[in-house]
Design a protein around this motif. Structure first.
Motif, mmCIF file in Angstrom:
data_model
loop_
_atom_site.group_PDB
_atom_site.id
_atom_site.type_symbol
_atom_site.label_atom_id
_atom_site.label_comp_id
_atom_site.label_asym_id
_atom_site.label_seq_id
_atom_site.Cartn_x
_atom_site.Cartn_y
_atom_site.Cartn_z
ATOM 1 N N THR A 125 83.825 -52.287 9.178
ATOM 2 C CA THR A 125 83.862 -53.623 8.586
ATOM 3 C C THR A 125 84.946 -53.690 7.510
ATOM 4 O O THR A 125 85.446 -52.656 7.054
ATOM 5 N N ASP A 127 84.467 -54.084 4.522
ATOM 6 C CA ASP A 127 83.962 -53.401 3.335
ATOM 7 C C ASP A 127 84.335 -51.924 3.298
ATOM 8 O O ASP A 127 84.238 -51.290 2.243
ATOM 9 N N HIS A 128 84.735 -51.356 4.428
ATOM 10 C CA HIS A 128 85.173 -49.954 4.442
ATOM 11 C C HIS A 128 86.576 -49.788 3.843
ATOM 12 O O HIS A 128 86.997 -48.663 3.569
ATOM 13 N N ASP A 130 89.193 -50.032 0.988
ATOM 14 C CA ASP A 130 89.360 -50.120 -0.465
ATOM 15 C C ASP A 130 90.809 -49.786 -0.791
ATOM 16 O O ASP A 130 91.260 -48.659 -0.613
ATOM 17 N N TRP A 154 84.331 -63.274 9.515
ATOM 18 C CA TRP A 154 83.859 -62.498 8.365
ATOM 19 C C TRP A 154 83.869 -63.404 7.135
ATOM 20 O O TRP A 154 84.921 -63.829 6.683
ATOM 21 N N LYS A 155 82.682 -63.709 6.652
ATOM 22 C CA LYS A 155 82.536 -64.594 5.492
ATOM 23 C C LYS A 155 83.314 -65.888 5.766
ATOM 24 O O LYS A 155 83.030 -66.583 6.729
ATOM 25 N N GLN A 167 93.376 -58.770 1.768
ATOM 26 C CA GLN A 167 93.037 -57.843 0.689
ATOM 27 C C GLN A 167 94.177 -56.847 0.463
ATOM 28 O O GLN A 167 94.520 -56.525 -0.681
#
Length: 340
Positions: A125, A127-128, A130, A154-155, A167
């Protein structure tokens, strides 16, 4: 900020390839002879990371991915760590087996056929990812169509790939997207919303045609003019500085500032070819390495061709790659295909 950065971060697909060399690819109910079988790391993140490491060990490499708590997962992590790749962001899960792929290469046609089990790829996902601590310059991300959660909305974003790319760019990274041989409509739908968040796009003739909605084949041959038309159309839809398109006979690059470069591919002897598995990743590695080192478009494209040709000498995706100087020297010795 990006001028202070150095190195390449790969993100997305880490899988184990079970590479098998066959006499030919049989029809259903047919029979083929198996000659070789090898286990290697595979997937876009693994392949480009290992290729860049072999082209130039001085380039820092980090990676992000998800593997299972199993033998294949340990194999991938150990292979990456042994190569000097920073694996601190390869997460491990008990929820699924490591993504694996049976990769069959025909000795008759040199074409490849992939049959995969998604496993952990389906659980990766946004979220993995960073990017807060990395000092790498580029993100090489893939593969849309292979990761169930990233492929889905996603969101507030149309898919997870967009979330990751946005991101990454907000964190100072420049971005490139690697594609997989999925159905054309699915590829176009997944990639279209990513284009405004890419700095580079390095794809093959079929992929650029799928994204642009342009037929890039005329019979069994790639249409160079159609590839250029498709590349320019895709360039206008996105934020890319350049779009590169490759196929077995040539490659071309079009840039935001109007530059156009077309070069024939390397005339590797037929006796040297073991399979095309990983050739696209090798091309991307050569191109991205040249960009990283501020080479000219012509020189970057020449290295990309050389890397792709050198990679054909192995049934594995990365087993034949050498230093960038050795790749260029070997390509020069083989010569280049004539323009038709």
């Amino acid at each position: 900020m990006s001028n202070e950065r150095r190195g390449i971060l790969t993100g997305g697909t880490w899988c184990v390839d079970y590479n098998r060399s066959l006499s030919h690819w049989p029809a259903e109910d047919g029979l083929a002879e198996l000659f070789e079988e090898e286990r290697h790391g595979g997937g876009s993140s693994c392949n480009l990371a290992l290729d860049i490491r072999q082209l130039d060990p001085s380039i820092p490499i980090e990676t992000i991915g998800l593997v299972g708590n199993d033998g294949d997962g340990r194999y991938l992590r150990e292979a990456a760590a042994k190569a000097g790749i920073d694996i601190s962001q390869i997460a491990v899960t008990d929820a699924a087996a490591t993504h694996f792929c049976n990769a069959y290469v025909s000795r008759t046609s040199h074409r490849r056929t992939h049959i995969f089990h998604a496993g952990t790829a389906a659980l990766l996902t946004p979220d993995h990812f960073d990017f807060s601590a990395t000092r790498m310059r580029y993100l090489h991300l893939g593969l849309p169509g292979v990761h169930r959660i990233l492929d889905a909305p996603w969101k507030d974003e149309p898919n997870g790939w967009v979330a990751v790319l946005k991101q990454a760019r907000a964190s100072g990274l420049m971005t490139n997207l690697e594609l997989a041989s999925v159905e054309k409509g699915l590829m176009a739908a997944l990639v279209a919303p990513c284009l405004p968040h890419l700095d580079f796009l390095i794809v093959n003739d079929l992929e650029i045609g799928a994204i642009a909605g342009v037929d890039t084949l005329r019979g069994d041959a790639t249409d160079r003019d159609a590839c250029e038309q498709a590349a320019r159309a895709v360039l206008e839809k996105g934020a890319m500085k350049l779009v590169a398109v490759h196929c077995p006979s040539f490659a071309l690059v079009v840039t935001r500032d109007g530059e156009r470069t077309v070069l024939p591919s390397v005339a590797i002897p037929e006796t040297e070819i073991m399979g095309a598995n990983g050739a696209g990743d090798a091309f991307a590695a050569g191109m991205l390495y040249g960009i990283h080192e501020s080479w000219s478009t012509n020189d970057s494209l020449s290295l990309a061709h050389a890397c792709a040709a050198v990679s054909l000498r192995s049934v594995s995706t990365t087993g034949a790659i050498m230093s960038w100087r050795e790749c260029l020297d070997l390509a020069q010795r083989w010569g280049f295909r004539p323009f038709l």
